[in-house]
Motif scaffolding. Structure first.
Motif, short mmCIF file in Angstrom:
data_model
loop_
_atom_site.label_atom_id
_atom_site.label_comp_id
_atom_site.label_asym_id
_atom_site.label_seq_id
_atom_site.Cartn_x
_atom_site.Cartn_y
_atom_site.Cartn_z
N GLY A 20 40.57 36.54 20.67
CA GLY A 20 39.65 35.48 21.03
C GLY A 20 38.41 36.01 21.74
O GLY A 20 38.24 37.22 21.92
N LYS A 21 37.55 35.11 22.19
CA LYS A 21 36.29 35.48 22.82
C LYS A 21 36.38 35.44 24.35
O LYS A 21 37.13 34.64 24.91
CB LYS A 21 35.17 34.54 22.37
N ILE A 22 35.61 36.31 24.99
CA ILE A 22 35.40 36.28 26.42
C ILE A 22 33.95 35.85 26.64
O ILE A 22 33.02 36.49 26.16
CB ILE A 22 35.64 37.65 27.06
N LYS A 23 33.76 34.75 27.38
CA LYS A 23 32.41 34.17 27.49
C LYS A 23 32.23 33.48 28.83
O LYS A 23 33.13 32.80 29.32
CB LYS A 23 32.20 33.17 26.35
N ASN A 24 31.05 33.64 29.41
CA ASN A 24 30.65 32.97 30.64
C ASN A 24 31.55 33.38 31.82
O ASN A 24 32.29 32.57 32.37
CB ASN A 24 30.65 31.46 30.47
N ILE A 25 31.45 34.65 32.20
CA ILE A 25 32.19 35.20 33.32
C ILE A 25 31.18 35.67 34.37
O ILE A 25 30.23 36.38 34.04
CB ILE A 25 33.08 36.39 32.90
N THR A 26 31.39 35.29 35.61
CA THR A 26 30.47 35.66 36.70
C THR A 26 31.20 36.45 37.77
O THR A 26 32.31 36.07 38.18
CB THR A 26 29.85 34.40 37.33
N PHE A 27 30.55 37.54 38.21
CA PHE A 27 31.04 38.35 39.32
C PHE A 27 30.00 38.30 40.43
O PHE A 27 28.86 38.75 40.24
CB PHE A 27 31.28 39.79 38.88
N GLN A 28 30.37 37.76 41.58
CA GLN A 28 29.44 37.60 42.71
C GLN A 28 30.00 38.27 43.95
O GLN A 28 31.17 38.08 44.29
CB GLN A 28 29.23 36.11 43.03
N ASN A 29 29.16 39.06 44.63
CA ASN A 29 29.55 39.66 45.90
C ASN A 29 30.86 40.44 45.78
O ASN A 29 31.86 40.15 46.44
CB ASN A 29 29.67 38.59 46.99
N ILE A 30 30.83 41.44 44.90
CA ILE A 30 32.01 42.28 44.64
C ILE A 30 31.71 43.69 45.12
O ILE A 30 30.69 44.28 44.75
CB ILE A 30 32.36 42.31 43.14
N SER A 31 32.61 44.25 45.91
CA SER A 31 32.48 45.63 46.39
C SER A 31 33.61 46.46 45.80
O SER A 31 34.79 46.18 46.04
CB SER A 31 32.54 45.67 47.92
N CYS A 32 33.24 47.49 45.00
CA CYS A 32 34.22 48.31 44.30
C CYS A 32 34.15 49.75 44.81
O CYS A 32 33.06 50.31 44.94
CB CYS A 32 33.95 48.32 42.80
N LYS A 33 35.30 50.34 45.05
CA LYS A 33 35.35 51.74 45.47
C LYS A 33 36.56 52.41 44.82
O LYS A 33 37.67 51.92 44.93
CB LYS A 33 35.46 51.84 46.99
N GLY A 34 36.32 53.52 44.11
CA GLY A 34 37.45 54.21 43.50
C GLY A 34 37.04 55.20 42.44
O GLY A 34 35.88 55.64 42.38
N GLU A 35 37.97 55.53 41.57
CA GLU A 35 37.85 56.68 40.68
C GLU A 35 37.19 56.37 39.35
O GLU A 35 37.00 57.29 38.54
CB GLU A 35 39.23 57.28 40.43
N ASN A 36 36.86 55.14 39.09
CA ASN A 36 36.25 54.82 37.81
C ASN A 36 35.29 53.65 37.99
O ASN A 36 35.26 53.01 39.05
CB ASN A 36 37.31 54.50 36.75
N GLY A 37 34.52 53.37 36.95
CA GLY A 37 33.53 52.32 37.02
C GLY A 37 33.98 51.07 36.29
O GLY A 37 35.08 50.96 35.76
N ILE A 38 33.07 50.10 36.25
CA ILE A 38 33.30 48.83 35.56
C ILE A 38 33.22 49.06 34.05
O ILE A 38 32.31 49.73 33.56
CB ILE A 38 32.26 47.80 36.01
N PHE A 39 34.19 48.51 33.32
CA PHE A 39 34.32 48.77 31.89
C PHE A 39 34.35 47.45 31.12
O PHE A 39 35.21 46.61 31.35
CB PHE A 39 35.60 49.55 31.62
#
Length: 439
Positions: A330-349
């Motif tokens: 199926g489809k992934i649509k209209n997703i929002t990420f607000q005020n997110i702090s990421c720390k670790g060994e890989n990036g956003i995929f």
């Protein structure tokens, strides 16, 4: 008040108290409702228990309800006349497929209303009786699917509050086709090495609130599902998850991979994710769609746990990939990420497919800090389950987008710490964008 001791329960940790507990539940429900009490200071050994309408199943502080050592004490699970057969499958870290229906459960019920499980007592699911091979980082179960701690199907008005649940070797709280669910103050403490020991699994559920919980588990901590055997219950929708602390050797918050129907209208906020193999994951492999989802005010810290667990320490991972030929994702649509702090060994995929783009993704005030903090290699990305082995080897990026449409970055910051540079050297990039329309 229906005290199980008045119905013959011994509470000595040896006697099987299931019959006494069940009699108290049956009487309480038959008489119009009330509280079934497991008093503190006792260990109640038990096989399967059926929850029924109008019952508050209450574990007083200091009470322990412990699952029996004997598998014969868990009677076969029946649903509308159908007895579920045993299914033995592939190791859990391979592309094994599960339609969602186990053949036994510890605490269960079907088509009930106004039910609660409350109190500051403990429910022990007795994981040790299911141990199979142990790599030192991953314990495979002796069979699959194993016994969930709780499986409630088609319940209306469910409350689970303040209880501690420990040592589950499969899905801990599996709610199927339930409507109006409140889960608050729940503590789930499972073995971080135990395969498939999910925390909370709302499956085809509606109007769910999960608040103020702490979950540590080997596998997904909170995971929304639409599994195949329960299609009749429709979409997973109108769900809020807030003020939770989560640790997982798979994904802390996940949608899928069982996704035979839609996920929509979901809010996740004010959560702290730490020491997890993956932070937020939307894994669409079946024909259900995901839309109208907001993740806000979340901290995510990741590290790779071992090669058996799905994930490469991605803080956010969105994938829409066909599970196998003939099964269209199926489809992934209209997703929002607000005020997110990421720390670790890989990036956003983010990765859709050539014929199935991920659409309308917004990143607002998102920070990604790359640093090395485990002994395991991070040699790319992990897209399991899929056709093939699912390992995408190569350099990593702060943000990786492939087959995406209408991606919006506002206030994005990416940092590379020295530890990550020492490990990857020139192979770390800030932004890898292919087949993407960025606006």
């Amino acid at each position: 008040m229906y005290n199980v001791m008045d119905y013959g329960a011994k509470g000595d940790g040896i006697t099987n108290d299931a019959s006494a507990i069940q009699t108290a539940i049956d009487q309480c429900s038959k008489n119009g409702g009330g509280r079934v009490l497991l008093p503190g200071g006792h260990i109640f050994n038990s096989g399967s228990i059926l929850l029924k309408s109008e019952v508050d199943f209450h574990l007083e502080r200091g009470a322990v309800l412990k699952a029996s050592d004997d598998l014969a004490d868990y009677y076969p699970l029946a649903n509308e006349g159908k007895i579920v057969a045993h299914q033995s499958g592939l190791p859990s870290f391979l592309n094994s497929e599960y339609a969602g229906r186990p053949f036994h459960a510890f605490i269960t019920g079907f088509h009930q209303k106004n039910v609660s499980v409350t109190g500051f007592g403990t429910i022990d699911a007795n994981e040790k009786i299911f141990y199979g091979t142990n790599s030192g980082y991953h314990i495979e179960g002796t069979y699959y699917p194993r016994i969930p701690l709780m499986l409630l199907e088609d319940f209306l008005h469910v409350t689970i509050k303040d209880v501690t649940m420990i040592n589950c070797a499969f899905w801990t709280v599996h709610l199927v086709g339930c409507n109006d669910v409140l889960i608050e103050g729940l503590r789930i403490l499972n073995n971080l090495q135990m395969a498939n020991s999910d925390g909370i699994d709302p499956d085809h559920c509606k109007n769910v609130r999960i608040n103020n919980c702490h979950i540590e588990c080997g596998d997904d901590a909170i995971v929304l599902k639409n599994s195949g055997d329960y299609r009749k219950y429709g979409a997973c929708e109108n769900i809020t998850i807030t003020n939770c602390t989560l640790i997982s050797t798979s994904a802390a918050i996940k949608f899928g991979t069982e996704g035979e129907d839609d996920f929509r209208n979901i809010l996740v906020s004010n959560c702290a994710i730490s020491k997890s193999n993956r932070g937020i994951s939307i894994q669409i492999r079946d024909n259900g769609n995901v839309e109208n989802v907001v993740f806000s005010n979340i901290t995510i810290e990741t590290r790779r746990f071992s090669h058996e667990w799905w994930g490469r320490a991605e803080p956010i991972c969105l994938t829409a990939i066909d599970r196998k030929p003939g099964v269209k994702a199926g489809k992934i649509k209209n997703i929002t990420f607000q005020n997110i702090s990421c720390k670790g060994e890989n990036g956003i995929f983010l990765s859709g497919s050539s014929d199935n783009y991920i659409e309308e993704i917004q990143f607002q005030n998102v920070k990604v800090v790359l640093l090395k903090n485990s002994k395991w290699e991070i040699d790319g990305y992990d897209i399991r389950p899929c056709q093939g082995d699912g390992n995408m080897k190569g350099k990593i990026s702060g943000i990786y987008c492939n087959y995406c449409k209408d991606v919006d970055f506002q206030g994005l910051r990416i940092e590379k710490k020295e530890s990550i540079m020492d490990y990857y050297k020139e192979d770390v990039t800030l932004l890898e964008v292919t087949n993407v329309n960025v606006f």
